[in-house]
Design a protein around this motif. Structure first.
Motif, PDB file in Angstrom:
ATOM      1  N   GLY A 148      18.516  52.798  39.487  1.00  9.43           N
ATOM      2  CA  GLY A 148      17.075  52.672  39.415  1.00  9.43           C
ATOM      3  C   GLY A 148      16.342  53.810  40.104  1.00  9.43           C
ATOM      4  O   GLY A 148      16.811  54.935  40.176  1.00  9.43           O
ATOM      5  N   ASP A 149      15.176  53.489  40.640  1.00 13.14           N
ATOM      6  CA  ASP A 149      14.291  54.474  41.275  1.00 13.14           C
ATOM      7  C   ASP A 149      14.643  54.585  42.752  1.00 13.14           C
ATOM      8  O   ASP A 149      14.563  53.605  43.495  1.00 13.14           O
ATOM      9  N   TYR A 150      15.014  55.776  43.193  1.00 14.80           N
ATOM     10  CA  TYR A 150      15.389  55.943  44.596  1.00 14.80           C
ATOM     11  C   TYR A 150      14.212  55.770  45.554  1.00 14.80           C
ATOM     12  O   TYR A 150      14.396  55.675  46.763  1.00 14.80           O
ATOM     13  N   ASN A 151      13.010  55.712  45.012  1.00 12.67           N
ATOM     14  CA  ASN A 151      11.830  55.454  45.846  1.00 12.67           C
ATOM     15  C   ASN A 151      11.467  53.970  45.903  1.00 12.67           C
ATOM     16  O   ASN A 151      10.493  53.591  46.558  1.00 12.67           O
ATOM     17  N   ASP A 152      12.222  53.149  45.200  1.00  9.13           N
ATOM     18  CA  ASP A 152      11.894  51.721  45.104  1.00  9.13           C
ATOM     19  C   ASP A 152      13.188  50.915  45.172  1.00  9.13           C
ATOM     20  O   ASP A 152      13.687  50.427  44.164  1.00  9.13           O
ATOM     21  N   ILE A 153      13.732  50.779  46.367  1.00  5.85           N
ATOM     22  CA  ILE A 153      15.026  50.131  46.566  1.00  5.85           C
ATOM     23  C   ILE A 153      14.853  48.625  46.733  1.00  5.85           C
ATOM     24  O   ILE A 153      14.111  48.168  47.608  1.00  5.85           O
ATOM     25  N   GLU A 154      15.532  47.859  45.908  1.00  3.89           N
ATOM     26  CA  GLU A 154      15.495  46.403  46.005  1.00  3.89           C
ATOM     27  C   GLU A 154      16.664  45.910  46.844  1.00  3.89           C
ATOM     28  O   GLU A 154      17.734  46.524  46.861  1.00  3.89           O
ATOM     29  N   VAL A 155      16.450  44.787  47.526  1.00  5.57           N
ATOM     30  CA  VAL A 155      17.509  44.231  48.383  1.00  5.57           C
ATOM     31  C   VAL A 155      17.965  42.850  47.934  1.00  5.57           C
ATOM     32  O   VAL A 155      18.989  42.355  48.412  1.00  5.57           O
ATOM     33  N   VAL A 156      17.201  42.203  47.038  1.00  2.00           N
ATOM     34  CA  VAL A 156      17.615  40.907  46.504  1.00  2.00           C
ATOM     35  C   VAL A 156      17.377  40.879  45.009  1.00  2.00           C
ATOM     36  O   VAL A 156      16.475  41.549  44.495  1.00  2.00           O
ATOM     37  N   SER A 157      18.169  40.092  44.328  1.00  2.00           N
ATOM     38  CA  SER A 157      18.040  39.962  42.883  1.00  2.00           C
ATOM     39  C   SER A 157      16.708  39.300  42.528  1.00  2.00           C
ATOM     40  O   SER A 157      16.281  38.340  43.172  1.00  2.00           O
ATOM     41  N   LEU A 166      12.958  36.813  48.612  1.00  2.00           N
ATOM     42  CA  LEU A 166      13.162  37.464  49.903  1.00  2.00           C
ATOM     43  C   LEU A 166      13.202  36.434  51.037  1.00  2.00           C
ATOM     44  O   LEU A 166      13.778  36.685  52.093  1.00  2.00           O
ATOM     45  N   VAL A 167      12.583  35.284  50.794  1.00  2.00           N
ATOM     46  CA  VAL A 167      12.552  34.225  51.799  1.00  2.00           C
ATOM     47  C   VAL A 167      13.702  33.248  51.603  1.00  2.00           C
ATOM     48  O   VAL A 167      14.401  32.896  52.555  1.00  2.00           O
ATOM     49  N   GLU A 168      13.913  32.828  50.383  1.00  2.00           N
ATOM     50  CA  GLU A 168      14.915  31.796  50.101  1.00  2.00           C
ATOM     51  C   GLU A 168      15.737  32.171  48.880  1.00  2.00           C
ATOM     52  O   GLU A 168      15.190  32.522  47.839  1.00  2.00           O
ATOM     53  N   HIS A 169      17.047  32.135  49.013  1.00  2.00           N
ATOM     54  CA  HIS A 169      17.913  32.390  47.867  1.00  2.00           C
ATOM     55  C   HIS A 169      17.793  31.216  46.898  1.00  2.00           C
ATOM     56  O   HIS A 169      17.830  30.054  47.319  1.00  2.00           O
ATOM     57  N   PRO A 170      17.631  31.480  45.599  1.00  2.00           N
ATOM     58  CA  PRO A 170      17.481  30.382  44.627  1.00  2.00           C
ATOM     59  C   PRO A 170      18.606  29.357  44.694  1.00  2.00           C
ATOM     60  O   PRO A 170      18.369  28.158  44.496  1.00  2.00           O
ATOM     61  N   MET A 171      19.825  29.794  44.993  1.00  2.00           N
ATOM     62  CA  MET A 171      20.933  28.847  45.028  1.00  2.00           C
ATOM     63  C   MET A 171      20.815  27.874  46.192  1.00  2.00           C
ATOM     64  O   MET A 171      21.303  26.740  46.112  1.00  2.00           O
ATOM     65  N   SER A 172      20.179  28.288  47.280  1.00  2.00           N
ATOM     66  CA  SER A 172      19.979  27.382  48.402  1.00  2.00           C
ATOM     67  C   SER A 172      19.125  26.198  47.975  1.00  2.00           C
ATOM     68  O   SER A 172      19.390  25.044  48.357  1.00  2.00           O
ATOM     69  N   VAL A 173      18.107  26.471  47.162  1.00  2.00           N
ATOM     70  CA  VAL A 173      17.238  25.412  46.645  1.00  2.00           C
ATOM     71  C   VAL A 173      17.982  24.574  45.609  1.00  2.00           C
ATOM     72  O   VAL A 173      17.972  23.339  45.661  1.00  2.00           O
ATOM     73  N   ASN A 174      18.650  25.246  44.687  1.00  2.00           N
ATOM     74  CA  ASN A 174      19.314  24.544  43.591  1.00  2.00           C
ATOM     75  C   ASN A 174      20.478  23.670  44.032  1.00  2.00           C
ATOM     76  O   ASN A 174      20.817  22.686  43.370  1.00  2.00           O
TER      77      ASN A 174
END
Length: 252
Positions: A148-157, A166-174
């Motif tokens: 992707g863009d090296y100026n826009d790094i993502e840390v979570v899906s 960023l706060v809660e992983h979807p699987m934790s809820v599910n």
């Protein structure tokens, strides 16, 4: 490609030092994702690895430093473990295949990929930003991944479309109902300690799983329980700056 990717960085490279710091600050998201990957029936990650700063003292000279990757990652809130997957170029105190056990402060990068898309990789993205277009193309083709863009790094899906991830992983809820059922069936697991003195509350806190922590607290988990190293779940929440967990644990 990752097995042969060794990076050397000068201490006079402020941008690289910032990349190291960012990797350490966000490592908790890497571990949260890997924590859920371990529970999936069908794997979702193409790879998950961590870059470590390895050092060796040589006579009176400055220490030799090499940055190399490990996989088969473990993390207990303090220490990162794994298996070295590089052949050192200069160091003689480690070798490919060694079991590695280091503090979080020696992490210099982390990377996971899902469906070909990468997350993290701060040092890699910095290097990409310094490449000529043809070099960048060759680099990405060699890895076979979408950086992707090296100026826009993502840390979570799903970070852009679902910033709440960023706060809660979807699987934790599910997985909430399944966790409730599991604890009803095996209530002894609420207070069970592993060989290091960690309870489920410790582990779920380290992984940043708010819903899981809530369920455990509602089921009677003791917030005062300490690991063999003397830490409570709240200690880990504060240490890893899981801000969404600190009030929960402080008020129980």
């Amino acid at each position: 490609m990752i097995e042969n990717n060794i990076i050397y960085a000068s201490g006079n490279d402020p941008e690289m030092i910032k990349a190291f710091e960012k990797a350490q600050q966000t490592f908790k998201y890497f571990w949260r994702e890997l924590n859920w990957e371990f529970r999936r029936i069908v794997p979702a990650l193409d790879l998950a690895c961590v870059k470590i700063a390895f050092m060796q003292e040589v006579s009176r000279e400055e220490p030799i430093v090499e940055y190399m990757w490990i996989n088969d990652i473990g993390f207990d809130g303090d220490t990162v473990t794994g298996t070295l997957i590089n052949d050192p170029d200069l160091l003689t105190n480690v070798k490919n295949g060694d079991f590695i056990d280091v503090p979080l402060g020696q992490v210099s990068d982390w990377l996971f990929a899902s469906n070909g898309k990468t997350y993290g990789g701060f040092t890699i993205q910095l290097m990409r930003s310094r490449m000529l277009p043809e070099e960048l193309k060759e680099h990405d083709e060699a890895w076979g991944l979408d950086f992707g863009d090296y100026n826009d790094i993502e840390v979570v899906s799903g970070q852009k479309g679902h910033p709440e991830n960023l706060v809660e992983h979807p699987m934790s809820v599910n997985m909430k109902d399944k966790l409730i059922d599991f604890l009803k069936q095996y209530p002894q697991e609420i207070s069970h300690k592993d060989e290091s003195g960690y309870t489920l509350l410790h582990r779920e806190t380290v992984a940043g799983n708010r819903t899981s922590v809530e369920v455990l607290l509602q089921s009677g988990a003791d917030v005062h329980t300490r690991t063999h190293s003397g830490k409570t779940a709240l200690d880990f929440a504060r240490q890893l700056e899981w801000e969404h967990l600190i009030p929960l644990l402080e008020n129980n």
